[in-house]
Design a protein around this motif. Sequence first.
Motif, PDB file in Angstrom:
ATOM      1  N   VAL A   1      21.255  31.662  31.949  1.00 23.48           N
ATOM      2  CA  VAL A   1      20.936  32.774  32.852  1.00 23.48           C
ATOM      3  C   VAL A   1      21.877  32.677  34.062  1.00 23.48           C
ATOM      4  O   VAL A   1      21.986  31.618  34.680  1.00 23.48           O
ATOM      5  CB  VAL A   1      19.462  32.682  33.311  1.00 23.48           C
ATOM      6  CG1 VAL A   1      19.124  33.806  34.291  1.00 23.48           C
ATOM      7  CG2 VAL A   1      18.529  32.716  32.100  1.00 23.48           C
ATOM      8  N   PRO A   2      22.603  33.760  34.386  1.00 19.72           N
ATOM      9  CA  PRO A   2      23.530  33.704  35.534  1.00 19.72           C
ATOM     10  C   PRO A   2      22.827  33.189  36.791  1.00 19.72           C
ATOM     11  O   PRO A   2      21.725  33.623  37.124  1.00 19.72           O
ATOM     12  CB  PRO A   2      23.973  35.165  35.700  1.00 19.72           C
ATOM     13  CG  PRO A   2      23.786  35.766  34.342  1.00 19.72           C
ATOM     14  CD  PRO A   2      22.608  35.063  33.734  1.00 19.72           C
ATOM     15  N   GLY A   3      23.475  32.237  37.440  1.00 18.59           N
ATOM     16  CA  GLY A   3      22.892  31.652  38.642  1.00 18.59           C
ATOM     17  C   GLY A   3      21.924  30.522  38.364  1.00 18.59           C
ATOM     18  O   GLY A   3      21.492  29.807  39.260  1.00 18.59           O
ATOM     19  N   LYS A   4      21.554  30.355  37.074  1.00 20.14           N
ATOM     20  CA  LYS A   4      20.607  29.281  36.727  1.00 20.14           C
ATOM     21  C   LYS A   4      21.211  28.369  35.657  1.00 20.14           C
ATOM     22  O   LYS A   4      20.506  27.806  34.826  1.00 20.14           O
ATOM     23  CB  LYS A   4      19.302  29.880  36.202  1.00 20.14           C
ATOM     24  CG  LYS A   4      18.515  30.658  37.254  1.00 20.14           C
ATOM     25  CD  LYS A   4      17.150  31.058  36.711  1.00 20.14           C
ATOM     26  CE  LYS A   4      16.322  31.758  37.785  1.00 20.14           C
ATOM     27  NZ  LYS A   4      15.010  32.194  37.265  1.00 20.14           N
ATOM     28  N   GLU A   5      22.547  28.258  35.693  1.00 25.53           N
ATOM     29  CA  GLU A   5      23.236  27.448  34.670  1.00 25.53           C
ATOM     30  C   GLU A   5      22.703  26.019  34.631  1.00 25.53           C
ATOM     31  O   GLU A   5      22.630  25.397  33.580  1.00 25.53           O
ATOM     32  CB  GLU A   5      24.751  27.430  34.934  1.00 25.53           C
ATOM     33  CG  GLU A   5      25.470  28.728  34.557  1.00 25.53           C
ATOM     34  CD  GLU A   5      25.357  29.806  35.629  1.00 25.53           C
ATOM     35  OE1 GLU A   5      25.836  30.926  35.378  1.00 25.53           O
ATOM     36  OE2 GLU A   5      24.785  29.529  36.704  1.00 25.53           O
TER      37      GLU A   5
ATOM     38  N   ASN B   1      22.136  31.373  25.848  1.00 23.54           N
ATOM     39  CA  ASN B   1      23.084  31.814  26.877  1.00 23.54           C
ATOM     40  C   ASN B   1      22.458  31.545  28.238  1.00 23.54           C
ATOM     41  O   ASN B   1      21.341  32.008  28.511  1.00 23.54           O
ATOM     42  CB  ASN B   1      23.389  33.308  26.732  1.00 23.54           C
ATOM     43  CG  ASN B   1      23.992  33.614  25.372  1.00 23.54           C
ATOM     44  OD1 ASN B   1      24.963  32.977  24.973  1.00 23.54           O
ATOM     45  ND2 ASN B   1      23.411  34.554  24.651  1.00 23.54           N
TER      46      ASN B   1
END
Length: 352
Positions: free
Chosen positions: A141-145, A139
């Motif tokens: 990491v939010p902001g590190k797509e 999944n």
Amino acid sequence: MTGMNLDEYKGVFVFAQQVDNEISSIALELLGKAKELAGKLDTQVTAVLVGYEVKNLVDKLAEYGADRVIVVDDSELKDYRTEPYAHALSSVINEYKPDIMLVGATAIGRDLAPRVSARVKTGLTADCTVLEIGDFPINAVPGKENEQKHNQLLMTRPAFGGNTIATIACPNNRPQMATVRAGVMQKIEPVSGAKAEVIEYNPGFVPNDKYVEIMEIVKEVSDVVDIMDAKILVSGGRGVGSAENFKLLEDLADALGGTVSCSRAVVDNGWKPKELQVGQTGKTVRPQVYFAIGISGAIQHTAGMEEADIIIAINKDETAPIFDVADYGIVGDLNKIVPILTEKIKAATAEA
């Protein structure tokens, strides 16, 4: 970061273990898995065949899925020895740069793979039960797509004594290396007459102080049937109570035309030999019918038999975890149930 150029590494490689000029079954199973992985990566499957005068085995590897076979053939490789085999396989990896390298978790593979992974400076996930291609992290990491890597080998194995399942990736080094136990992956139907591209490669072998000298090879003669080949297994655990009590299970197995196997507790107690053990530290089996008799069903055991077509559990403890994986369960005393079951099967067979 190691400074490896990951884009240079391509293809799914399998260590094609052979002993006495015979391909080990695990190598054919790994080729089946390699073919599936290679399909998802749009790449080819390469078998690495190491030994002496083994070129006659190439066609069999082709029939089971190898597009290419790299043959390392040298008199120093006649029998398995750690140093020359580690030199052979790590040299192949450095020269041909596989994306993925699969090795069987046999006595040989467990000795070889860690040494090779250290030499080529990559990680190794041992005793994998699932291999698939996916994203890492699974999944984003939010902001590190944009940091999520794709087309990674996700390697799943039991961890912490089998109490949890871990999925491991090797995003920054190549090859992505895994060992897999026999019986976990499935061979493809062999394609008769298939041919592979053959590359003969020899990195040169200069005996050094790490080369051992084999004085004698003593082959153990075992009359124990291989439980991995059995269609019907009657498996007993600690609840059977004693070595003598396994007679009940042997009678049932005879009536069914099956084979007796057991859990680790039975081996630890000295009631049955290790060759009959099913589970994480034993063998992985896929029979059509698996009787789990007096087996509680710890995750270490179920990891070795959950792929059976039909699982029938007999246990006096109705809360035993074995009932969670069983298709049919009988709560009761095995000493009463098993003889009745045996008699009914004998009677039904006689009528038929």
